[in-house]
Enzyme design. Structure first.
Site, mmCIF file in Angstrom:
data_model
loop_
_atom_site.group_PDB
_atom_site.id
_atom_site.type_symbol
_atom_site.label_atom_id
_atom_site.label_comp_id
_atom_site.label_asym_id
_atom_site.label_seq_id
_atom_site.Cartn_x
_atom_site.Cartn_y
_atom_site.Cartn_z
ATOM 1 N N GLY A 143 0.829 -1.215 0.000
ATOM 2 C CA GLY A 143 0.000 0.000 0.000
ATOM 3 C C GLY A 143 0.858 1.257 0.000
ATOM 4 N N ASN B 91 -2.848 -8.358 -0.136
ATOM 5 C CA ASN B 91 -3.754 -9.097 -1.035
ATOM 6 C C ASN B 91 -4.191 -8.225 -2.208
ATOM 7 O OD1 ASN B 91 -5.466 -7.358 0.234
ATOM 8 N ND2 ASN B 91 -7.067 -8.847 0.654
ATOM 9 N N LEU C 179 -0.549 -2.744 8.851
ATOM 10 C CA LEU C 179 -1.120 -1.597 8.128
ATOM 11 C C LEU C 179 -2.300 -1.979 7.247
ATOM 12 C CD1 LEU C 179 2.191 -0.916 8.365
ATOM 13 C CD2 LEU C 179 1.433 1.082 7.091
ATOM 14 N N TYR D 275 -14.989 1.635 9.455
ATOM 15 C CA TYR D 275 -13.559 1.960 9.602
ATOM 16 C C TYR D 275 -13.265 2.424 11.034
ATOM 17 C CZ TYR D 275 -9.005 3.919 8.194
ATOM 18 O OH TYR D 275 -7.664 4.194 8.060
#
Ligand code: UDP
Length: 336
Positions: free
Chosen positions: A35, A57, A98, A170
């Site tokens: 990321g 992933n 993360l 989230y």
């Protein structure tokens, strides 16, 4: 200067600012390693001669962020969803968790994956740390404060979050992740550290589709002379931290013994409105984009600004890169 040079200069700058802080010879597992922030961490740690296991992933991470590291002897890539169990034979010294989608535009589309990454994923990553006796760094978020009533917001503020709103997947799963870290520390004596990351921008932040955040979207729009999409009246505020400052802060948090069991805000305390951001980006890019006003998404916090006195004291860290400087670097990177 090419695209890669901007990143390489940033990596050199982080290593210089870290001074004697080094993870040389340590094995670091980074979930979400492909990321935006994860891949910067991979780069810095490989440069420091650490061994890096990068797990991703590609839910929102990109192969291209780490493909240049695949031929490095001390770099290993594992394609895996951290909400599913996984076991490692090699001894791991540090786990940095993360993995999670982080863009509000993704909250609508992938709420279950987000909750899984931050609850089941955190549980599995904590289990790996426990088995290996490794340090654990959890990347939490300013989102856990919700629509904060105290600005700048210190770590002692417990938050004002809507659990059933669109951002709940989230906010609440990151809050649960924090609680899980503390449970592992209290019950098993695990060495955990929690970073509350405030809005961060820089090269490798995605601008496309639901992955785009305000900075990357505005730059992309300005560079293409397309209308800049302002949500609401644009008077809501954010405080933007350049990626090199953020990554240095995370590594300092993972490093200092004094940071064990601590939760620390990492961000830049320079608060600006979204309208001001749009104007600055238009000016730097010399763009004639119009401003296009759209409805404000539900539960969009009105103000967000970190109190970073704890990071200054505990980690001997401060944010250094001014907004205009960071934006200029990111714009250069996005131009190629
Ligand atoms: N925003 C905007 N236009 C966009 C994208 C975002 O005005 O095209 C606003 C959004 O409503 C929020 C702020 O910019 O108030 C920051 O959005 P971002 O997606 O970066 O994440 P957030 O800080 O809300 O988590």
């Amino acid at each position: 200067m090419g695209k890669e040079d901007i990143i390489q200069e940033g990596i050199t700058e982080i290593i210089r600012n870290l001074k004697n802080i080094s993870f040389e010879d340590q094995t670091v597992l980074i979930t979400g390693g492909a990321g935006f922030l994860g891949s910067w961490l991979c780069d810095v740690l490989i440069k420091q001669n650490a061994r890096v296991i990068c797990l991703d992933n590609f839910a929102s991470g990109l192969e291209g962020n780490v493909s240049h590291l695949l031929n490095q002897e001390n770099f290993k890539f594992v394609k895996h969803d951290i909400s599913q169990p996984i076991y490692f034979d090699e001894k791991i010294d540090v786990v940095m968790h993360l993995a999670s989608r982080a863009s509000p535009l993704e909250f609508d589309k992938f709420p279950i994956q987000i909750i899984k990454a931050n609850t089941l994923g955190t549980w599995i990553a904590l289990g790996i740390a426990k088995k290996h006796g490794a340090k654990f760094l959890f990347t939490s978020t300013s989102e856990i404060y919700g629509d904060a009533k105290i600005i700048p917001t210190p770590e002692t503020y417990n938050g004002d979050v809507n659990p059933v709103g669109v951002r709940g997947c989230y906010d609440e799963s990151k809050r649960a992740g924090e609680a899980m870290c503390m449970a592992y520390m209290r019950q098993h004596g695990l060495d955990v550290r929690i970073a509350r990351i405030f809005n961060t921008y820089g090269p490798r932040m995605r601008a496309d589709g639901v992955y785009g955040r305000v900075v990357s979207r505005f730059i992309h729009q300005a560079l293409n002379n397309k209308p800049i999409t302002i949500f609401g009246d644009g008077k809501q505020t954010r405080s933007f931290c350049y990626v090199t400052d953020q990554v240095e802060g995370l590594l300092r948090l993972a490093w200092f013994d004094e940071a064990k069991g601590e939760v620390v805000n990492i961000g830049n305390p320079n608060e600006i409105t979204i309208l001001e951001l749009a104007e600055i980006i238009k000016k730097i890019t010399n763009s004639n984009s119009s401003l296009d006003f759209h409805p404000l998404p539900p539960d969009d916090p009105r103000r967000r600004c970190p109190d970073i006195s704890k990071a200054r004291r505990l980690l001997k860290w401060d944010s250094k890169v001014e907004l205009k400087e960071g934006l200029t670097r990111m714009i250069e990177w996005l131009k190629f």
